[in-house]
Design an enzyme around this catalytic site. Structure first.
Site, PDB file in Angstrom:
ATOM      1  N   HIS A 174      -7.214 -10.247   4.692  1.00 58.05           N
ATOM      2  CA  HIS A 174      -8.555 -10.221   4.114  1.00 58.05           C
ATOM      3  C   HIS A 174      -8.932 -11.574   3.542  1.00 58.05           C
ATOM      4  O   HIS A 174      -8.073 -12.416   3.285  1.00 58.05           O
ATOM      5  CB  HIS A 174      -8.689  -9.150   3.012  1.00 58.05           C
ATOM      6  CG  HIS A 174      -7.800  -9.336   1.833  1.00 58.05           C
ATOM      7  ND1 HIS A 174      -6.540  -8.784   1.736  1.00 58.05           N
ATOM      8  CD2 HIS A 174      -7.974 -10.023   0.666  1.00 58.05           C
ATOM      9  CE1 HIS A 174      -5.987  -9.114   0.582  1.00 58.05           C
ATOM     10  NE2 HIS A 174      -6.840  -9.872  -0.094  1.00 58.05           N
ATOM     11  N   HIS A 219      -9.595 -16.075  -2.582  1.00 60.94           N
ATOM     12  CA  HIS A 219      -8.332 -16.330  -1.872  1.00 60.94           C
ATOM     13  C   HIS A 219      -8.393 -15.798  -0.452  1.00 60.94           C
ATOM     14  O   HIS A 219      -9.288 -15.035  -0.090  1.00 60.94           O
ATOM     15  CB  HIS A 219      -7.133 -15.739  -2.624  1.00 60.94           C
ATOM     16  CG  HIS A 219      -7.090 -14.253  -2.728  1.00 60.94           C
ATOM     17  ND1 HIS A 219      -7.572 -13.555  -3.811  1.00 60.94           N
ATOM     18  CD2 HIS A 219      -6.624 -13.302  -1.876  1.00 60.94           C
ATOM     19  CE1 HIS A 219      -7.388 -12.262  -3.629  1.00 60.94           C
ATOM     20  NE2 HIS A 219      -6.824 -12.070  -2.453  1.00 60.94           N
ATOM     21  N   GLU A 238      -2.645 -15.706  -0.604  1.00 60.66           N
ATOM     22  CA  GLU A 238      -1.814 -14.528  -0.875  1.00 60.66           C
ATOM     23  C   GLU A 238      -1.038 -14.212   0.395  1.00 60.66           C
ATOM     24  O   GLU A 238      -1.593 -14.253   1.499  1.00 60.66           O
ATOM     25  CB  GLU A 238      -2.713 -13.335  -1.240  1.00 60.66           C
ATOM     26  CG  GLU A 238      -1.941 -12.062  -1.553  1.00 60.66           C
ATOM     27  CD  GLU A 238      -2.843 -10.879  -1.923  1.00 60.66           C
ATOM     28  OE1 GLU A 238      -4.057 -10.933  -1.636  1.00 60.66           O
ATOM     29  OE2 GLU A 238      -2.318  -9.907  -2.490  1.00 60.66           O
TER      30      GLU A 238
END
Lengths: 134, 134
Positions: free
Chosen positions: B7, B79, B130
């Site tokens: 994502h 992020h 991430e």
């Protein structure tokens, strides 16, 4: 209306170092450097299984990413590109909803040879959005 | 090493307005709001054909996105999340390459119930990364 995330573009101060970060440190497949003098950038594509990351380096005197890199000297995410089926229909819908299209409002041919438009970050959650005809 | 882009996370000052932007203006499919009190955020997923955009709103007093929103009052991309097969092996490889892992360096359970780690933006082109175990 929007379809696939075509790419995430990251503007970088040093394209060779950025390639090393994605290829060697993160272990991703990367393309060769492609100069796009008509767009003022050198580009490298990071090929992920479901989408691409596009690394953008400055090319020439009037690069559209130069000011961004002044504000973000380490680099940073420059824009997101979503695919649409019909870019003029998408543009008309967005304008009717009060969103601002950058430039003349007419699609131009983008870095992938397809018609693109950019949308104003203030109307899209602080994010520069590119639309590309799929 | 890195696999799919799981994502793109966008921190937003007003989650309901952000939902309207993606659902109504951009015409995307969006999830219901999911409160994640243990992570200090409310989340909405924008479901694209090939990946997700995660809209993050502040939840509670110590939200990890509060400072970001002070610096970026319109919102912005917070992020990128890449999938990896083995998060501890990925961590070890990154640390050996000189990259900094945030926090204790031990994976914790993220918003999708899977082990995650965050990497220092200065080591990844000004982008908070991430990693999520796939």
């Amino acid at each position: 209306m929007i379809g696939r995330l075509n790419h995430v573009a990251i503007a970088v101060p040093d394209l060779e170092a950025a390639v090393a970060t994605y290829r060697d440190t993160l272990g991703a497949e990367v393309s060769a450097v492609v100069a796009q003098p008509e767009h003022g950038v050198n580009t490298v594509f990071v090929l992920l299984p479901n989408t691409k990351v596009e690394l953008l380096g400055v090319l020439g005197e009037n690069s559209p990413i130069a000011k961004f890199l002044e504000r973000n000297p380490d680099g940073g995410i420059h824009h997101l590109c979503y695919e649409v089926d019909d870019i003029r229909a998408a543009r008309d819908r967005l304008v009717a909803a009060g969103a601002r299209v950058l430039g003349s409002g007419e699609p131009r041919i983008g870095a992938h040879g397809k018609p693109v438009l950019f949308l104003h970050p203030k109307d899209f959650l602080g994010t520069l959005v590119e639309l590309e005809q799929a």
